[in-house]
Design a protein around this motif. Structure first.
Motif, PDB file in Angstrom:
ATOM      1  N   LYS A 111       0.756  -1.475   0.616  1.00  0.00           N
ATOM      2  CA  LYS A 111       0.180   0.467  -0.234  1.00  0.00           C
ATOM      3  C   LYS A 111       0.853   1.277   0.314  1.00  0.00           C
ATOM      4  O   LYS A 111       0.859   2.339  -0.138  1.00  0.00           O
ATOM      5  CB  LYS A 111      -0.805   0.157   0.670  1.00  0.00           C
ATOM      6  CG  LYS A 111      -1.895   1.336   0.836  1.00  0.00           C
ATOM      7  CD  LYS A 111      -2.980   1.109   1.647  1.00  0.00           C
ATOM      8  CE  LYS A 111      -4.331   1.948   1.751  1.00  0.00           C
ATOM      9  NZ  LYS A 111      -5.051   1.932   3.599  1.00  0.00           N
ATOM     10  N   TYR A 112       1.928   0.708   0.801  1.00  0.00           N
ATOM     11  CA  TYR A 112       2.590   2.897   0.925  1.00  0.00           C
ATOM     12  C   TYR A 112       3.690   2.535   0.099  1.00  0.00           C
ATOM     13  O   TYR A 112       4.658   3.793  -0.298  1.00  0.00           O
ATOM     14  CB  TYR A 112       2.819   2.724   2.361  1.00  0.00           C
ATOM     15  CG  TYR A 112       1.799   3.074   2.901  1.00  0.00           C
ATOM     16  CD1 TYR A 112       0.777   3.954   3.327  1.00  0.00           C
ATOM     17  CD2 TYR A 112       0.802   1.833   4.282  1.00  0.00           C
ATOM     18  CE1 TYR A 112      -0.603   4.107   3.714  1.00  0.00           C
ATOM     19  CE2 TYR A 112      -0.008   2.120   4.959  1.00  0.00           C
ATOM     20  CZ  TYR A 112      -1.233   2.639   5.014  1.00  0.00           C
ATOM     21  OH  TYR A 112      -1.609   2.939   5.365  1.00  0.00           O
ATOM     22  N   TYR A 113       4.356   1.408  -0.198  1.00  0.00           N
ATOM     23  CA  TYR A 113       5.688   1.872  -0.663  1.00  0.00           C
ATOM     24  C   TYR A 113       5.271   0.578  -2.376  1.00  0.00           C
ATOM     25  O   TYR A 113       6.559  -0.842  -2.419  1.00  0.00           O
ATOM     26  CB  TYR A 113       6.826   0.574   0.127  1.00  0.00           C
ATOM     27  CG  TYR A 113       6.887   2.148   1.194  1.00  0.00           C
ATOM     28  CD1 TYR A 113       8.050   2.994   0.821  1.00  0.00           C
ATOM     29  CD2 TYR A 113       6.900   1.150   2.882  1.00  0.00           C
ATOM     30  CE1 TYR A 113       8.106   4.007   2.342  1.00  0.00           C
ATOM     31  CE2 TYR A 113       6.153   2.306   3.818  1.00  0.00           C
ATOM     32  CZ  TYR A 113       7.604   3.558   3.580  1.00  0.00           C
ATOM     33  OH  TYR A 113       7.520   4.346   4.441  1.00  0.00           O
ATOM     34  N   PRO A 114       4.065   1.399  -2.987  1.00  0.00           N
ATOM     35  CA  PRO A 114       4.393  -0.117  -3.587  1.00  0.00           C
ATOM     36  C   PRO A 114       5.625  -0.562  -4.469  1.00  0.00           C
ATOM     37  O   PRO A 114       5.891  -1.836  -5.793  1.00  0.00           O
ATOM     38  CB  PRO A 114       3.512   0.613  -4.866  1.00  0.00           C
ATOM     39  CG  PRO A 114       3.424   2.171  -4.475  1.00  0.00           C
ATOM     40  CD  PRO A 114       3.817   1.838  -3.030  1.00  0.00           C
ATOM     41  N   LYS A 115       6.275   0.804  -5.380  1.00  0.00           N
ATOM     42  CA  LYS A 115       7.993   0.405  -6.136  1.00  0.00           C
ATOM     43  C   LYS A 115       8.157  -0.644  -5.523  1.00  0.00           C
ATOM     44  O   LYS A 115       9.026  -1.309  -5.850  1.00  0.00           O
ATOM     45  CB  LYS A 115       8.869   0.992  -6.320  1.00  0.00           C
ATOM     46  CG  LYS A 115       7.826   2.653  -7.204  1.00  0.00           C
ATOM     47  CD  LYS A 115       9.005   3.066  -7.653  1.00  0.00           C
ATOM     48  CE  LYS A 115       8.790   4.160  -9.253  1.00  0.00           C
ATOM     49  NZ  LYS A 115       9.427   5.613  -9.228  1.00  0.00           N
ATOM     50  N   VAL A 116       8.548  -0.538  -4.517  1.00  0.00           N
ATOM     51  CA  VAL A 116       9.892  -1.183  -3.634  1.00  0.00           C
ATOM     52  C   VAL A 116       8.695  -2.992  -3.547  1.00  0.00           C
ATOM     53  O   VAL A 116       9.222  -4.224  -3.606  1.00  0.00           O
ATOM     54  CB  VAL A 116      10.316  -1.213  -1.693  1.00  0.00           C
ATOM     55  CG1 VAL A 116      10.608  -2.541  -1.095  1.00  0.00           C
ATOM     56  CG2 VAL A 116      10.630   0.355  -1.814  1.00  0.00           C
TER      57      VAL A 116
END
Length: 201
Positions: free
Chosen positions: A101-106
């Protein structure tokens, strides 16, 4: 110091969640200044990135070790599940959900690497199971490996499987049994039933 920060951050992220832990929390927990953390990690996103990479490395190393023991393939999957659950602290804080949710790229990078790291081990598990006569001979090994990976990652979706209805440990057991019952032979069923019965004692 960089390693210590990484280890502590990883532990806190897993216990409390990637979003919940602030750089202040980490500094207070370690008894150091935020400036010290920023000397090694330019921002929280970078720390989250390194933390997931570190965790993935530890887990894949442990899985490789379990696969290297060449145990019975059904027992091997249960050993891997036990090892991963231990490392992820039973995912009490749903770190994967917060990461997505908060770090979609990672999260996206982690998913790709996760499959690369798992692919060989899962394919080898299927191949040995077929050779030992405990998995069905006519399996499409690539399909089974990918569908297994999809299942393992998808059951962590809290919208589909809310934790209040599906506790993580039970969910993992149910999924593993579901996966195995679709690919085992009668010989394999005896081994699976013995494992399930011993787990319930």
């Amino acid at each position: 110091m960089k390693e210590k920060i990484l280890e502590k951050a990883t532990d806190m992220f897993l216990n409390l969640g990637f979003k919940s832990v602030t750089m202040d929390d980490l500094a207070n927990e370690m008894g150091i200044s935020k400036k010290t953390i920023y000397t090694h990690y330019e921002n929280k996103t970078k720390l989250v990135e390194e933390s997931t990479s570190h965790l993935l490395h530890c887990i894949s190393h442990g899985i490789d070790h379990i696969c290297g023991l060449e145990k019975n393939p059904i027992k091997e999957l249960y050993e891997i599940k036990k090892f991963v659950m231990l490392h992820l602290k039973d995912e009490k804080s749903s770190p994967q959900y917060q990461l997505q949710k908060y770090y979609p790229k990672v999260y996206g990078m982690m998913r790709e690497r996760q499959y690369e790291l798992m692919e060989d081990c899962v394919l080898d598990n299927i191949r040995r199971g077929v050779e030992q006569g405990i998995y069905r001979e006519n399996l499409n090994k690539d399909f089974v490996a990918r569908i297994y990976f999809m299942g393992v990652t998808s059951i962590k979706d809290q919208k589909l499987f809310p934790m209040n209805k599906f506790p993580v440990a039970t969910l993992m057991d149910d999924y593993l049994e579901y996966h195995l019952r679709g690919i085992i032979t009668p010989k394999g069923r005896k081994i699976l039933n013995a494992i399930i019965n011993s787990n319930q004692e």
